[in-house]
Write a protein that holds these residues in place. Sequence first.
Motif, PDB file in Angstrom:
ATOM      1  N   ASP A 167       0.828  -1.478   0.282  1.00  0.00           N
ATOM      2  CA  ASP A 167      -0.206  -0.389   0.021  1.00  0.00           C
ATOM      3  C   ASP A 167       1.050   1.297   0.010  1.00  0.00           C
ATOM      4  O   ASP A 167       2.357   1.270   0.843  1.00  0.00           O
ATOM      5  N   ARG A 193      -0.140   1.761  -5.730  1.00  0.00           N
ATOM      6  CA  ARG A 193      -1.655   1.654  -5.126  1.00  0.00           C
ATOM      7  C   ARG A 193      -1.294   2.273  -4.208  1.00  0.00           C
ATOM      8  O   ARG A 193      -0.519   2.382  -2.876  1.00  0.00           O
ATOM      9  N   ASP A 208      -3.805   4.117  -0.717  1.00  0.00           N
ATOM     10  CA  ASP A 208      -4.803   3.837   0.215  1.00  0.00           C
ATOM     11  C   ASP A 208      -4.107   4.985   1.853  1.00  0.00           C
ATOM     12  O   ASP A 208      -5.636   5.712   1.748  1.00  0.00           O
ATOM     13  N   LYS A 219     -14.212   2.931  -2.978  1.00  0.00           N
ATOM     14  CA  LYS A 219     -14.862   3.005  -1.752  1.00  0.00           C
ATOM     15  C   LYS A 219     -14.262   1.468  -1.111  1.00  0.00           C
ATOM     16  O   LYS A 219     -15.432   0.824  -1.565  1.00  0.00           O
ATOM     17  N   SER A 220     -13.180   1.099  -0.357  1.00  0.00           N
ATOM     18  CA  SER A 220     -13.602   0.028   0.336  1.00  0.00           C
ATOM     19  C   SER A 220     -14.135  -0.070   1.005  1.00  0.00           C
ATOM     20  O   SER A 220     -14.185  -0.021   2.343  1.00  0.00           O
ATOM     21  N   THR A 221     -14.797  -1.648   0.977  1.00  0.00           N
ATOM     22  CA  THR A 221     -15.562  -2.134   2.711  1.00  0.00           C
ATOM     23  C   THR A 221     -14.585  -3.578   2.569  1.00  0.00           C
ATOM     24  O   THR A 221     -15.818  -4.644   2.979  1.00  0.00           O
ATOM     25  N   GLU A 222     -13.068  -3.686   3.489  1.00  0.00           N
ATOM     26  CA  GLU A 222     -12.699  -4.884   3.241  1.00  0.00           C
ATOM     27  C   GLU A 222     -13.336  -5.080   4.292  1.00  0.00           C
ATOM     28  O   GLU A 222     -13.840  -4.746   5.410  1.00  0.00           O
ATOM     29  N   GLU A 277     -14.806   1.906   5.781  1.00  0.00           N
ATOM     30  CA  GLU A 277     -14.952   1.910   4.233  1.00  0.00           C
ATOM     31  C   GLU A 277     -14.122   3.678   4.053  1.00  0.00           C
ATOM     32  O   GLU A 277     -13.864   4.550   4.627  1.00  0.00           O
ATOM     33  N   TRP A 293     -11.640   5.325   0.679  1.00  0.00           N
ATOM     34  CA  TRP A 293     -10.921   5.304  -0.400  1.00  0.00           C
ATOM     35  C   TRP A 293      -9.783   4.422  -0.838  1.00  0.00           C
ATOM     36  O   TRP A 293      -8.823   4.527   0.156  1.00  0.00           O
ATOM     37  N   ARG A 294      -9.490   3.300  -2.358  1.00  0.00           N
ATOM     38  CA  ARG A 294      -8.670   3.083  -1.818  1.00  0.00           C
ATOM     39  C   ARG A 294      -8.454   3.090  -4.004  1.00  0.00           C
ATOM     40  O   ARG A 294      -9.254   3.331  -4.562  1.00  0.00           O
ATOM     41  N   LEU A 313      -9.810  -5.653  -9.037  1.00  0.00           N
ATOM     42  CA  LEU A 313      -9.581  -6.331  -7.956  1.00  0.00           C
ATOM     43  C   LEU A 313      -8.153  -5.998  -8.112  1.00  0.00           C
ATOM     44  O   LEU A 313      -7.755  -6.291  -6.810  1.00  0.00           O
ATOM     45  N   ILE A 342      -6.645  -2.337  -7.676  1.00  0.00           N
ATOM     46  CA  ILE A 342      -6.253  -2.073  -6.389  1.00  0.00           C
ATOM     47  C   ILE A 342      -6.305  -3.014  -5.632  1.00  0.00           C
ATOM     48  O   ILE A 342      -6.367  -2.157  -4.204  1.00  0.00           O
TER      49      ILE A 342
END
Length: 325
Positions: free
Chosen positions: A10, A29, A31, A173-176, A181, A183-184, A237, A240
Amino acid sequence: MSLGTKIAWDDTVLPFQLDVSDMRGRVARLDGVLDGILKQHDYPEKVEALVAEMALLTALIGQTISLRWKLSLQVQSKGPVRMIATDYYAPKQEGEPARIRAYASFDRERLTDGAPFDQVGEGYFAIMIDQGKGSQPYQGITPLAGGSISACAEAYFAQSEQLPTRFSLSFGKSTEPGVGEHWRAGGVMLQHMPKASPFVANSEGEGQILTAEDLVDGEEGENWGRVNILLDTVEDLELIGPSVAPTDLLVRLFHEEQPRVYDAQPVQFGCTCSEDRVRQSLSIYSAKDIEKMTTPEGKVTADCQFCGAHYVLEPGSVGFDADEA
Protein backbone atom coordinates in the motif's frame (compact mmCIF):
# COMPACT_ATOMS: atom_id res chain seq x y z
CA MET A 1 -2.29 -11.97 0.77
CA SER A 2 -1.19 -11.53 4.40
CA LEU A 3 -1.78 -8.28 6.27
CA GLY A 4 1.96 -7.66 6.31
CA THR A 5 2.23 -8.06 2.54
CA LYS A 6 -0.78 -5.78 2.01
CA ILE A 7 0.77 -3.07 4.15
CA ALA A 8 4.10 -3.47 2.35
CA TRP A 9 2.49 -2.68 -1.03
CA ASP A 10 0.00 0.00 0.00
CA ASP A 11 1.12 3.53 -0.84
CA THR A 12 3.91 2.43 -3.17
CA VAL A 13 4.83 2.80 -6.83
CA LEU A 14 6.63 -0.19 -8.37
CA PRO A 15 8.71 0.50 -11.53
CA PHE A 16 9.00 -2.32 -14.06
CA GLN A 17 10.28 -3.05 -17.54
CA LEU A 18 8.98 -5.45 -20.19
CA ASP A 19 12.12 -6.76 -21.86
CA VAL A 20 10.48 -8.45 -24.85
CA SER A 21 8.45 -5.42 -25.95
CA ASP A 22 10.95 -2.77 -24.78
CA MET A 23 8.50 -0.86 -22.58
CA ARG A 24 8.60 0.57 -19.13
CA GLY A 25 5.80 0.94 -16.64
CA ARG A 26 4.64 1.52 -13.09
CA VAL A 27 2.18 -0.18 -10.75
CA ALA A 28 0.76 2.04 -7.99
CA ARG A 29 -1.37 1.31 -4.93
CA LEU A 30 -2.76 4.16 -2.81
CA ASP A 31 -4.59 3.80 0.50
CA GLY A 32 -3.33 5.99 3.33
CA VAL A 33 -2.35 8.70 0.85
CA LEU A 34 -5.98 9.06 -0.25
CA ASP A 35 -7.16 9.02 3.34
CA GLY A 36 -4.75 11.83 4.17
CA ILE A 37 -5.91 13.87 1.17
CA LEU A 38 -9.67 13.35 1.43
CA LYS A 39 -10.22 13.48 5.20
CA GLN A 40 -9.19 17.15 5.12
CA HIS A 41 -12.30 18.02 3.09
CA ASP A 42 -16.01 17.31 2.89
CA TYR A 43 -16.11 16.53 -0.84
CA PRO A 44 -19.14 14.94 -2.52
CA GLU A 45 -18.38 11.40 -3.66
CA LYS A 46 -18.02 12.35 -7.35
CA VAL A 47 -15.48 15.02 -6.48
CA GLU A 48 -13.65 12.51 -4.27
CA ALA A 49 -13.47 10.13 -7.24
CA LEU A 50 -11.90 12.82 -9.45
CA VAL A 51 -9.37 13.71 -6.74
CA ALA A 52 -8.54 10.01 -6.24
CA GLU A 53 -7.94 9.58 -9.98
CA MET A 54 -5.72 12.67 -10.13
CA ALA A 55 -3.71 11.55 -7.09
CA LEU A 56 -3.16 8.11 -8.64
CA LEU A 57 -2.03 9.65 -11.93
CA THR A 58 0.29 11.98 -10.01
CA ALA A 59 1.94 9.05 -8.20
CA LEU A 60 2.43 7.11 -11.43
CA ILE A 61 3.76 10.04 -13.49
CA GLY A 62 5.87 11.52 -10.70
CA GLN A 63 7.85 8.31 -10.26
CA THR A 64 8.81 8.24 -13.97
CA ILE A 65 10.60 11.60 -13.83
CA SER A 66 14.12 12.27 -12.62
CA LEU A 67 12.70 14.87 -10.29
CA ARG A 68 14.62 17.13 -7.91
CA TRP A 69 11.64 19.01 -6.51
CA LYS A 70 8.02 19.09 -7.66
CA LEU A 71 5.61 17.74 -10.28
CA SER A 72 2.14 19.31 -10.45
CA LEU A 73 -0.96 18.14 -12.29
CA GLN A 74 -3.92 20.45 -12.78
CA VAL A 75 -7.38 20.37 -14.32
CA GLN A 76 -8.97 23.74 -15.08
CA SER A 77 -12.60 23.57 -16.15
CA LYS A 78 -15.72 25.62 -16.81
CA GLY A 79 -17.83 22.81 -15.34
CA PRO A 80 -19.10 22.28 -11.78
CA VAL A 81 -15.60 21.12 -10.75
CA ARG A 82 -13.58 24.21 -11.59
CA MET A 83 -10.15 22.95 -10.63
CA ILE A 84 -8.30 19.90 -9.36
CA ALA A 85 -4.67 20.40 -8.34
CA THR A 86 -2.08 17.88 -7.17
CA ASP A 87 1.58 18.12 -6.21
CA TYR A 88 4.20 15.36 -6.08
CA TYR A 89 7.35 16.19 -4.11
CA ALA A 90 10.40 14.07 -4.81
CA PRO A 91 12.10 12.34 -1.88
CA LYS A 92 14.70 14.56 -0.25
CA GLN A 93 17.01 11.58 0.20
CA GLU A 94 17.17 8.08 -1.24
CA GLY A 95 14.90 5.69 0.64
CA GLU A 96 12.54 8.42 1.86
CA PRO A 97 8.93 8.54 0.61
CA ALA A 98 7.71 10.95 -2.01
CA ARG A 99 4.88 13.23 -0.84
CA ILE A 100 1.54 13.88 -2.55
CA ARG A 101 -1.12 16.47 -1.81
CA ALA A 102 -4.32 17.39 -3.69
CA TYR A 103 -7.46 19.50 -3.54
CA ALA A 104 -10.48 20.42 -5.66
CA SER A 105 -12.49 23.60 -6.16
CA PHE A 106 -16.13 23.13 -7.18
CA ASP A 107 -19.65 24.58 -7.18
CA ARG A 108 -21.73 22.15 -5.13
CA GLU A 109 -25.04 23.43 -6.50
CA ARG A 110 -23.92 22.80 -10.10
CA LEU A 111 -22.99 19.14 -9.62
CA THR A 112 -25.14 16.77 -11.69
CA ASP A 113 -26.26 13.15 -11.54
CA GLY A 114 -23.76 12.27 -14.27
CA ALA A 115 -20.48 10.40 -13.95
CA PRO A 116 -17.52 12.03 -12.16
CA PHE A 117 -15.86 13.18 -15.42
CA ASP A 118 -19.17 14.78 -16.45
CA GLN A 119 -18.58 17.26 -13.63
CA VAL A 120 -15.73 18.89 -15.56
CA GLY A 121 -16.57 20.83 -18.67
CA GLU A 122 -14.53 22.59 -21.30
CA GLY A 123 -11.02 23.24 -20.12
CA TYR A 124 -7.52 21.82 -20.05
CA PHE A 125 -5.26 19.29 -18.36
CA ALA A 126 -1.77 20.52 -17.44
CA ILE A 127 1.48 19.01 -16.26
CA MET A 128 4.06 21.28 -14.64
CA ILE A 129 7.61 20.32 -13.61
CA ASP A 130 9.68 22.51 -11.31
CA GLN A 131 13.19 21.27 -10.58
CA GLY A 132 13.75 23.96 -7.97
CA LYS A 133 16.07 26.90 -7.59
CA GLY A 134 18.13 27.75 -10.65
CA SER A 135 15.90 25.92 -13.13
CA GLN A 136 13.20 27.06 -15.53
CA PRO A 137 9.77 25.51 -14.77
CA TYR A 138 8.16 23.51 -17.58
CA GLN A 139 4.44 23.39 -18.42
CA GLY A 140 2.48 21.42 -21.02
CA ILE A 141 -1.28 21.41 -21.57
CA THR A 142 -3.89 19.48 -23.52
CA PRO A 143 -7.67 19.94 -23.84
CA LEU A 144 -10.01 18.01 -21.57
CA ALA A 145 -11.33 15.18 -23.73
CA GLY A 146 -11.68 11.42 -23.87
CA GLY A 147 -14.07 10.63 -21.04
CA SER A 148 -11.62 10.52 -18.11
CA ILE A 149 -8.69 12.39 -16.62
CA SER A 150 -6.44 9.44 -17.43
CA ALA A 151 -7.45 9.74 -21.11
CA CYS A 152 -6.45 13.41 -20.95
CA ALA A 153 -3.07 12.39 -19.54
CA GLU A 154 -2.60 9.86 -22.37
CA ALA A 155 -3.40 12.59 -24.89
CA TYR A 156 -0.91 14.92 -23.19
CA PHE A 157 1.94 12.42 -23.52
CA ALA A 158 1.09 11.70 -27.15
CA GLN A 159 0.61 15.37 -28.10
CA SER A 160 3.28 17.13 -26.06
CA GLU A 161 5.93 14.48 -25.47
CA GLN A 162 5.41 12.05 -28.39
CA LEU A 163 5.47 9.19 -25.87
CA PRO A 164 2.90 6.41 -26.37
CA THR A 165 1.37 6.05 -22.90
CA ARG A 166 -1.47 4.00 -21.46
CA PHE A 167 -3.12 4.10 -18.04
CA SER A 168 -5.39 1.44 -16.58
CA LEU A 169 -6.81 2.72 -13.28
CA SER A 170 -9.28 1.61 -10.65
CA PHE A 171 -10.44 3.53 -7.59
CA GLY A 172 -13.35 3.42 -5.21
CA LYS A 173 -14.47 2.96 -1.62
CA SER A 174 -13.12 -0.20 -0.03
CA THR A 175 -15.32 -2.24 2.30
CA GLU A 176 -12.80 -4.78 3.62
CA PRO A 177 -13.98 -6.85 6.60
CA GLY A 178 -13.02 -5.26 9.91
CA VAL A 179 -11.90 -2.00 8.29
CA GLY A 180 -13.91 1.19 8.02
CA GLU A 181 -15.04 2.25 4.55
CA HIS A 182 -12.31 4.22 2.85
CA TRP A 183 -10.96 5.06 -0.60
CA ARG A 184 -8.39 2.86 -2.34
CA ALA A 185 -6.83 3.25 -5.76
CA GLY A 186 -4.55 1.22 -7.97
CA GLY A 187 -3.32 1.37 -11.52
CA VAL A 188 -0.80 0.48 -14.18
CA MET A 189 1.06 2.92 -16.43
CA LEU A 190 2.68 1.67 -19.66
CA GLN A 191 5.01 3.77 -21.76
CA HIS A 192 6.85 3.11 -25.01
CA MET A 193 9.79 5.25 -26.11
CA PRO A 194 9.89 5.25 -29.95
CA LYS A 195 11.11 7.93 -32.31
CA ALA A 196 8.45 10.45 -33.23
CA SER A 197 6.35 9.28 -36.15
CA PRO A 198 6.50 11.16 -39.50
CA PHE A 199 3.04 12.48 -38.67
CA VAL A 200 4.47 14.21 -35.63
CA ALA A 201 7.77 15.25 -37.15
CA ASN A 202 6.18 16.90 -40.18
CA SER A 203 3.23 18.40 -38.28
CA GLU A 204 0.82 16.94 -40.82
CA GLY A 205 -2.84 16.13 -40.34
CA GLU A 206 -5.85 18.18 -39.40
CA GLY A 207 -4.91 19.33 -35.92
CA GLN A 208 -6.65 16.50 -34.09
CA ILE A 209 -5.48 15.31 -30.68
CA LEU A 210 -2.86 12.60 -31.10
CA THR A 211 -3.16 9.14 -29.58
CA ALA A 212 -0.49 6.60 -28.71
CA GLU A 213 -1.35 4.61 -31.85
CA ASP A 214 -0.35 7.62 -33.99
CA LEU A 215 3.21 7.34 -32.71
CA VAL A 216 4.08 3.69 -33.33
CA ASP A 217 4.17 1.51 -36.42
CA GLY A 218 5.87 -1.66 -37.66
CA GLU A 219 7.32 -3.89 -34.94
CA GLU A 220 6.89 -1.17 -32.32
CA GLY A 221 3.21 -0.90 -33.21
CA GLU A 222 2.79 -4.67 -32.93
CA ASN A 223 4.46 -4.68 -29.52
CA TRP A 224 2.31 -1.77 -28.34
CA GLY A 225 -0.88 -3.42 -29.51
CA ARG A 226 -0.01 -6.78 -27.98
CA VAL A 227 0.88 -5.39 -24.56
CA ASN A 228 -2.27 -3.25 -24.49
CA ILE A 229 -4.41 -6.30 -25.28
CA LEU A 230 -2.82 -8.03 -22.28
CA LEU A 231 -3.48 -4.99 -20.08
CA ASP A 232 -7.13 -4.97 -21.21
CA THR A 233 -7.59 -8.29 -19.38
CA VAL A 234 -6.83 -6.80 -15.96
CA GLU A 235 -9.67 -6.71 -13.42
CA ASP A 236 -10.46 -3.86 -11.05
CA LEU A 237 -9.75 -5.92 -7.94
CA GLU A 238 -6.35 -6.90 -9.34
CA LEU A 239 -5.48 -3.23 -9.79
CA ILE A 240 -6.84 -1.87 -6.56
CA GLY A 241 -5.79 -4.77 -4.32
CA PRO A 242 -5.21 -5.75 -1.66
CA SER A 243 -5.52 -9.45 -2.57
CA VAL A 244 -2.98 -9.43 -5.46
CA ALA A 245 0.55 -8.10 -4.96
CA PRO A 246 1.85 -5.86 -7.78
CA THR A 247 4.60 -8.38 -8.58
CA ASP A 248 2.01 -11.15 -8.93
CA LEU A 249 -0.12 -8.86 -11.10
CA LEU A 250 2.78 -8.27 -13.49
CA VAL A 251 3.35 -12.02 -13.83
CA ARG A 252 -0.36 -12.61 -14.45
CA LEU A 253 -0.52 -9.97 -17.16
CA PHE A 254 2.88 -9.96 -18.81
CA HIS A 255 4.74 -13.19 -18.04
CA GLU A 256 5.56 -13.72 -21.75
CA GLU A 257 6.97 -10.16 -21.95
CA GLN A 258 9.60 -11.00 -19.31
CA PRO A 259 8.75 -8.33 -16.70
CA ARG A 260 11.66 -6.99 -14.68
CA VAL A 261 10.95 -5.03 -11.47
CA TYR A 262 12.98 -2.39 -9.63
CA ASP A 263 12.86 -0.96 -6.14
CA ALA A 264 9.42 0.28 -5.11
CA GLN A 265 9.02 3.97 -4.22
CA PRO A 266 6.96 4.66 -1.07
CA VAL A 267 4.59 7.64 -1.18
CA GLN A 268 2.71 9.44 1.58
CA PHE A 269 0.40 12.37 2.06
CA GLY A 270 2.37 15.50 2.80
CA CYS A 271 1.88 19.25 2.65
CA THR A 272 4.51 21.98 2.49
CA CYS A 273 2.49 24.77 4.06
CA SER A 274 3.80 26.51 7.18
CA GLU A 275 3.40 29.74 9.10
CA ASP A 276 6.66 30.99 7.60
CA ARG A 277 5.31 30.42 4.08
CA VAL A 278 2.13 32.31 4.95
CA ARG A 279 4.19 35.21 6.28
CA GLN A 280 6.31 35.16 3.14
CA SER A 281 3.24 35.28 0.88
CA LEU A 282 1.92 38.26 2.84
CA SER A 283 5.23 40.10 2.81
CA ILE A 284 4.35 41.93 -0.44
CA TYR A 285 1.43 43.79 1.19
CA SER A 286 1.49 47.15 2.95
CA ALA A 287 0.03 47.80 6.38
CA LYS A 288 -3.01 49.35 4.67
CA ASP A 289 -3.53 46.17 2.64
CA ILE A 290 -3.11 44.02 5.75
CA GLU A 291 -5.73 46.13 7.55
CA LYS A 292 -8.26 45.21 4.84
CA MET A 293 -7.50 41.51 5.44
CA THR A 294 -7.93 41.76 9.20
CA THR A 295 -10.98 40.04 10.70
CA PRO A 296 -13.39 41.75 13.12
CA GLU A 297 -11.55 39.87 15.86
CA GLY A 298 -8.35 41.72 14.96
CA LYS A 299 -6.50 38.80 13.36
CA VAL A 300 -5.19 37.87 9.92
CA THR A 301 -6.15 34.33 9.01
CA ALA A 302 -5.13 31.96 6.22
CA ASP A 303 -6.23 28.44 5.31
CA CYS A 304 -4.28 25.87 3.31
CA GLN A 305 -6.49 24.47 0.55
CA PHE A 306 -4.47 21.25 0.44
CA CYS A 307 -4.33 20.14 4.09
CA GLY A 308 -6.87 22.39 5.80
CA ALA A 309 -4.33 23.96 8.18
CA HIS A 310 -5.63 27.21 9.71
CA TYR A 311 -3.19 30.01 10.55
CA VAL A 312 -3.97 32.98 12.80
CA LEU A 313 -1.51 35.89 12.75
CA GLU A 314 -1.22 39.30 14.38
CA PRO A 315 -1.73 42.06 11.77
CA GLY A 316 1.33 43.96 12.91
CA SER A 317 3.56 40.93 12.36
CA VAL A 318 2.94 40.50 8.61
CA GLY A 319 3.48 42.58 5.47
CA PHE A 320 6.50 44.63 4.45
CA ASP A 321 5.66 47.16 7.19
CA ALA A 322 5.66 44.43 9.86
CA ASP A 323 7.14 45.09 13.29
CA GLU A 324 10.69 43.74 13.39
CA ALA A 325 9.91 41.93 16.61
